[in-house]
Write an enzyme that holds these catalytic residues in place. Structure first.
Site, short mmCIF file in Angstrom:
data_model
loop_
_atom_site.label_atom_id
_atom_site.label_comp_id
_atom_site.label_asym_id
_atom_site.label_seq_id
_atom_site.Cartn_x
_atom_site.Cartn_y
_atom_site.Cartn_z
N ASN A 37 11.89 51.67 -1.02
CA ASN A 37 12.15 53.01 -1.29
C ASN A 37 13.28 53.80 -1.02
OD1 ASN A 37 11.19 55.16 -0.55
ND2 ASN A 37 10.80 55.12 2.10
N HIS A 122 -0.36 55.57 12.67
CA HIS A 122 0.62 56.99 13.61
C HIS A 122 -0.19 57.53 14.57
CE1 HIS A 122 3.49 54.46 10.61
NE2 HIS A 122 3.21 53.81 10.77
N ARG A 147 0.67 53.92 17.47
CA ARG A 147 2.01 53.85 17.07
C ARG A 147 2.17 55.87 17.34
NH1 ARG A 147 6.79 53.88 12.83
NH2 ARG A 147 5.82 56.06 12.40
N TYR A 159 13.02 61.52 12.67
CA TYR A 159 12.59 60.90 11.39
C TYR A 159 11.09 60.28 12.57
CZ TYR A 159 10.39 57.09 8.91
OH TYR A 159 10.69 55.99 7.32
N ASP A 210 8.22 52.59 17.94
CA ASP A 210 9.29 52.53 16.63
C ASP A 210 10.84 53.75 17.36
OD1 ASP A 210 10.45 51.84 14.80
OD2 ASP A 210 9.32 52.25 13.42
N HIS A 212 13.91 53.00 15.97
CA HIS A 212 14.32 52.96 14.49
C HIS A 212 15.47 52.39 14.77
CE1 HIS A 212 13.06 54.12 10.37
NE2 HIS A 212 11.80 53.76 10.84
N GLU A 236 9.37 48.70 18.80
CA GLU A 236 10.11 48.35 18.01
C GLU A 236 11.22 48.14 17.25
OE1 GLU A 236 6.94 49.42 14.52
OE2 GLU A 236 8.44 49.53 13.11
N GLU A 262 11.35 44.47 9.73
CA GLU A 262 10.42 45.27 8.46
C GLU A 262 11.65 44.86 7.27
OE1 GLU A 262 9.39 49.63 10.31
OE2 GLU A 262 10.95 50.25 8.93
N ARG A 283 8.15 41.45 11.48
CA ARG A 283 7.25 42.08 10.80
C ARG A 283 7.32 42.48 9.41
NH1 ARG A 283 5.43 46.82 11.25
NH2 ARG A 283 6.87 47.72 11.51
N HIS A 312 4.87 44.93 8.12
CA HIS A 312 5.44 46.29 7.20
C HIS A 312 4.11 47.02 6.40
CE1 HIS A 312 8.98 49.05 6.00
NE2 HIS A 312 7.36 49.46 7.12
N ASP A 316 5.24 53.28 2.24
CA ASP A 316 5.77 52.61 0.81
C ASP A 316 5.58 51.51 0.43
OD1 ASP A 316 7.51 53.50 3.53
OD2 ASP A 316 9.11 51.95 2.49
N GLU A 339 0.24 46.94 10.40
CA GLU A 339 0.34 47.79 10.30
C GLU A 339 -0.48 48.99 8.98
OE1 GLU A 339 4.31 49.87 9.23
OE2 GLU A 339 4.31 51.65 10.31
N TRP A 402 19.72 54.38 11.39
CA TRP A 402 18.43 54.74 12.22
C TRP A 402 17.05 53.69 11.04
CZ3 TRP A 402 14.56 55.91 8.37
CH2 TRP A 402 14.46 56.52 7.26
C1 CS2 Z 1 8.46 52.63 10.09
C2 CS2 Z 1 8.36 53.02 8.36
O1 CS2 Z 1 6.26 52.34 9.42
C3 CS2 Z 1 6.93 51.44 10.17
O2 CS2 Z 1 7.57 50.85 11.29
O3 CS2 Z 1 10.04 52.36 10.51
O4 CS2 Z 1 8.24 54.04 8.05
C4 CS2 Z 1 10.14 53.05 7.53
O5 CS2 Z 1 10.43 53.91 8.18
C5 CS2 Z 1 9.85 53.15 6.27
O6 CS2 Z 1 8.58 52.31 5.17
C6 CS2 Z 1 11.18 52.44 5.06
O7 CS2 Z 1 10.80 53.08 3.79
MG MG Z 2 9.19 50.17 11.40
#
Ligand code: CS2
Ligand code: MG
Length: 402
Positions: A37, A122, A147, A159, A210, A212, A236, A262, A283, A312, A316, A339, A402
Site C-alpha cells: 500500500n 471493523h 475491532r 485514521y 488498534d 496503530h 493491537e 502487520e 499478525r 492482517h 489492501d 482479520e 501511526w
Molecule cells: C490496519 C490497516 O487492518 C489493520 O489492522 O492497521 O488498516 C493498515 O493501516 C493498512 O493495511 C495499511 O496499509
Molecule cells: Mg492494524
C-alpha cells in the site's frame, strides 16, 4: 512442468493492487498478491526488472528452492518491497502446485484443523455514539468479533474512524493526507468507548482495538491496564515494534492480550516477541511476510511458544492474499483469528473468489489451488492511481508514528 511467462498486473478497482500471474507449459496458471500500500510501483519494478526474468524455464514445483534463491540469492535480504515481491511469486507457485495436485491448498499443508475460520471485522465512528451503533450493525450481520475505533475529541480526524478509512486511500491530491495526534487526548477517551460498547452489548461479543503504533511502552502499559475491565480480545500495535524489547515493559504491567506484526516482513522481526511470549497474537500476513512458505514457518515457530496466528486482512490485502491466508488459517493448529474488513464490490468483481463468509466465519472453499483468480480484462478498466496512506503529526507539527 516449466514456467513460460510471468505477468505483473496492476489495477485499481477502488484501491491499488499488484498481482503476479505465472504461466506454465502445461497450461496451469497461478496468481499471487504483491500489493504494498502506497509503494506499489516499487514492488512492480522489483518484480519486473529483477525476479520475473529469472523464473522463465524453471520448474514451478520447486517452491522452496525458488524462495531461497530470491531471498538468499539477492544478498540484500528482508524489507517490505523484497518480501512482497517474493510473496507474490511464492503464492502463485503454491496455487499452481495445489492445482496440479487437484486439491484445495489447505490439503497440502496437512488438511483442515477446523470447520471454519473465525474472523473479526471493523466498526468505527467519529464519536462514541456512532461507534456503538456501528458495532450493533456488525453484531446483526453475524460477526462474533469486532475491532472498534473512534474519533478523539479535539483531534480533527483519526485514521480508521471516518469515511476515509473505508478505502485507506489518501486525499485526492498528490500528497498524503496529514492527521493530528495527541496521545493524552486519546488515552483519556478510549476507555469511555469500551465502557459504552460493553454497556450496550454485554460481555459475549469479542472486542479488539488498534493503536496503530502510536504509544511508548509505558503509555501502552497504562492503556492496557485501563482497558482490563473490558476484557479485550486484543490490543493491537500499541508501540512501534522495531524495538522488540519494549514489549517486556508492557507485558509486566497488563493482562490485556497483545497483537502485533502487520508491518513485519520476516520471522526475525518477531523472534524475540515470540520467544519471550511478549505477545499473544502474531499478525504477519502472506503478502507482507514473504508468502506462504515464509508465513508457515512463522506460524510453526509461534506455535512452540503458545502465540496464536491472526493474519492482517485489511482491504489492501487483495482477495488473493485473503484466500491464501484462509487456507493457512483452516490448517494451522495455533490459529487465533483472521482479520476481514470486507471489500468494495468492484474489487470482488476483479478477483473472483472461492472463499465465503457466513455468520462471522470465513471458509477458503473447495476449489483447487487457493481458489482466487484475477479477471484480467476487467482489471484493465481500473488503471493504477497514485495514492498514499496518511501521515501523522503531533499538535506541534512533529512527525509521529501511526
Ligand atoms: C490496519 C490497516 O487492518 C489493520 O489492522 O492497521 O488498516 C493498515 O493501516 C493498512 O493495511 C495499511 O496499509
Ligand atoms: Mg492494524
Amino acid at each position: 512442468m516449466k514456467i513460460t511467462d510471468v505477468k505483473i498486473i496492476v489495477c485499481s478497482p477502488g484501491r491499488n493492487f499488484v498481482t503476479v500471474k505465472i504461466f506454465t507449459d502445461e497450461g496451469l496458471t497461478g496468481v499471487g498478491d504483491a500489493t504494498l500500500n502506497g509503494r506499489e510501483k516499487a514492488v512492480v519494478a522489483y518484480l519486473q526488472e529483477h525476479l520475473a526474468p529469472l523464473l522463465i524455464g524453471r520448474d514451478p514445483s520447486r517452491i522452496e528452492d525458488i524462495w531461497q534463491y530470491f531471498y538468499k540469492g539477492a544478498y540484500w535480504r528482508r524489507g517490505p518491497v523484497t518480501m512482497a515481491a517474493i510473496a507474490g511469486i511464492d503464492t502463485a507457485l503454491w496455487d499452481i502446485k495445489a492445482k496440479a495436485a487437484n486439491m484445495p491448498l489447505y490439503q497440502l499443508f496437512g488438511g483442515a484443523s477446523r470447520e471454519k475460520v473465525l474472523c473479526y471485522t471493523h466498526a468505527q465512528g467519529t464519536d462514541i455514539a456512532e461507534a456503538v451503533e456501528a458495532v450493533g450493525k456488525r453484531i446483526e450481520q453475524g460477526y462474533k468479533a469486532i475491532r472498534v475505533q473512534v474519533g478523539i475529541p479535539g483531534l480533527p480526524d483519526v485514521y480508521g474512524t471516518g469515511k476515509k478509512s473505508v478505502t485507506n486511500n489518501a486525499a485526492d491530491d498528490a500528497f498524503p493526507h496529514e492527521e493530528v495526534w495527541s496521545t493524552s487526548k486519546y488515552m483519556r477517551h478510549i476507555p469511555k468507548l469500551f465502557e459504552a460498547v460493553r454497556e450496550a452489548y454485554g460481555p459475549d461479543i469479542e472486542l479488539l482495538h488498534d493503536t496503530h503504533h502510536r504509544l511508548t511502552p509505558i503509555e501502552a502499559a497504562r492503556l492496557g491496564k485501563d482497558l482490563e475491565f473490558a476484557r479485550l480480545f486484543w490490543l493491537e500495535d500499541t508501540v512501534a515494534a522495531e524495538h522488540q524489547e519494549g514489549f517486556r515493559l508492557i507485558r509486566k504491567h497488563t493482562t490485556t492480550p497483545l497483537a502485533v506484526g502487520e508491518v513485519f516482513n520476516t520471522i526475525w522481526d518477531a523472534r524475540l516477541l515470540i520467544e519471550e511470549q511478549l505477545i499473544d497474537y502474531i499478525r504477519t500476513t502472506t503478502v507482507h511476510a514473504g508468502g506462504i512458505t515464509a508465513l508457515r514457518r512463522i506460524m510453526d515457530f509461534a506455535s512452540v511458544y503458545n502465540v496464536r496466528t491472526a493474519c492482517h486482512g485489511a482491504m489492501d490485502m487483495s482477495p488473493i492474499c485473503l484466500g491464501a491466508n484462509l487456507h493457512l488459517d483452516l490448517w494451522v493448529p495455533n490459529f487465533g483469528i483472521q482479520e476481514y474488513s470486507g471489500y468494495l464490490p468492484e474489487i470482488l468483481d476483479v478477483f473472483p473468489s472461492a472463499w465465503s463468509l457466513s455468520d462471522g466465519y470465513l471458509h477458503p472453499g473447495e476449489a483447487t489451488g487457493h481458489g482466487v483468480d484475477i479477471d484480467e480484462k476487467l482489471a484493465e478498466k481500473y488503471p493504477y492511481q497514485r495514492a498514499y496512506l496518511p501521515v501523522n503529526r503531533l499538535e506541534d507539527g512533529t512527525l509521529w508514528h501511526w
